[in-house]
Design an enzyme around this catalytic site. Structure first.
Site, PDB file in Angstrom:
ATOM      1  N   ILE A 135      30.676  64.326  51.865  1.00 37.58           N
ATOM      2  CA  ILE A 135      30.462  65.384  52.391  1.00 37.58           C
ATOM      3  C   ILE A 135      30.923  66.059  51.367  1.00 37.58           C
ATOM      4  O   ILE A 135      32.114  65.859  51.224  1.00 37.58           O
ATOM      5  CB  ILE A 135      30.947  66.571  53.624  1.00 37.58           C
ATOM      6  CG1 ILE A 135      30.164  65.999  54.977  1.00 37.58           C
ATOM      7  CG2 ILE A 135      30.877  67.712  53.746  1.00 37.58           C
ATOM      8  CD1 ILE A 135      31.008  66.169  56.638  1.00 37.58           C
ATOM      9  N   CYS A 136      30.269  67.096  51.120  1.00 38.03           N
ATOM     10  CA  CYS A 136      31.412  68.028  49.618  1.00 38.03           C
ATOM     11  C   CYS A 136      31.702  67.400  48.741  1.00 38.03           C
ATOM     12  O   CYS A 136      30.270  66.818  47.864  1.00 38.03           O
ATOM     13  CB  CYS A 136      32.952  68.681  50.439  1.00 38.03           C
ATOM     14  SG  CYS A 136      33.260  70.179  49.582  1.00 38.03           S
ATOM     15  N   ILE A 137      32.898  67.302  48.313  1.00 40.70           N
ATOM     16  CA  ILE A 137      32.799  66.481  46.795  1.00 40.70           C
ATOM     17  C   ILE A 137      33.252  65.195  47.115  1.00 40.70           C
ATOM     18  O   ILE A 137      33.373  64.394  45.845  1.00 40.70           O
ATOM     19  CB  ILE A 137      34.604  66.842  46.552  1.00 40.70           C
ATOM     20  CG1 ILE A 137      34.915  67.090  44.812  1.00 40.70           C
ATOM     21  CG2 ILE A 137      35.271  67.283  47.630  1.00 40.70           C
ATOM     22  CD1 ILE A 137      33.637  66.832  44.105  1.00 40.70           C
TER      23      ILE A 137
END
Length: 219
Positions: A135-137
């Site tokens: 998720i995300c970075i």
């Protein structure tokens, strides 16, 4: 039968640890879907500590496992205790802690290394053919974890996408409320707060990621 899912956290707080909204959304959705969850984190010092009110770096030292325990309400284990045979899937929320504590991506960029215990854990799931959600970075570490040619997304940030490509992964642009799946590697990723302007926007993609990861445990 309830699926068992491991969640790796990187501290507590977007600027120096795990993104709290992303982590809680992930844990909530897993619970809503009836999964049994165990949180993990590496027992290592944080890179640094950030005052989340002012944004300034603080003259303190904190431990990633101890800080992540805040999100897990104390129910957390050292990632060295994560044994792939005990779980059906693995999910890693984002936050700068992924780039600062679970790796040195924030400092070294394309030359980064993943924290050894975290790398061993994730690669064990990949080798076992068990699904992983990033998720995300967190997908910035994809090539280091899965090898060259794997497909992922961090949304549409040009610099991060270029770094992902330079490390050998394939970046696919994705809106905040969608997911990207590499079916060969059983890897699912979503941008979350790389793009989200609200907690509900982050939840839209994370919920889809959790649902898809659980679906992949059936295959």
């Amino acid at each position: 039968m309830h699926k068992k899912v491991a969640v790796i956290l990187s501290g507590c707080g977007v600027y120096d640890g795990a993104e709290i909204h992303e982590s809680v959304i992930t844990l909530l959705r897993l619970d809503q879907r009836g999964a049994q969850v165990q949180c993990f984190a590496p027992n290592v010092p944080q890179l640094h500590v950030v005052d989340h009110y002012s944004g300034d770096e603080m003259d303190q030292q904190r431990n990633v496992l101890v800080e992540a325990a805040r999100i897990a309400r104390g129910n957390i284990k050292d990632v060295r205790e994560l044994h792939v045979g005990e779980f059906d899937a693995l999910i890693m929320p984002g936050g700068f802690g992924v780039a600062k504590n679970l790796s040195d991506f924030a400092i070294s960029g394309v030359h980064c290394q993943v924290q050894a215990d975290v790398q061993a854990a994730v690669q064990a799931f990949a080798k076992a053919g068990k699904p992983v959600g990033l998720i995300c970075i967190a997908p910035a570490l994809t090539a280091k974890l899965f090898g060259p040619g794997v497909t992922c997304t961090i949304g549409n940030d040009h610099d991060t996408a270029a770094a992902i490509a330079q490390m050998g992964a394939v970046h696919q642009e994705c809106p905040v409320d969608e997911i990207v799946e590499d079916s060969t590697h059983k890897l699912v990723s979503t941008p979350a707060y790389m793009l989200a302007q609200s907690i509900s926007q982050a939840a839209a993609g994370i919920n889809k990621l959790v649902d898809r990861v659980l679906e992949l445990t059936q295959q």
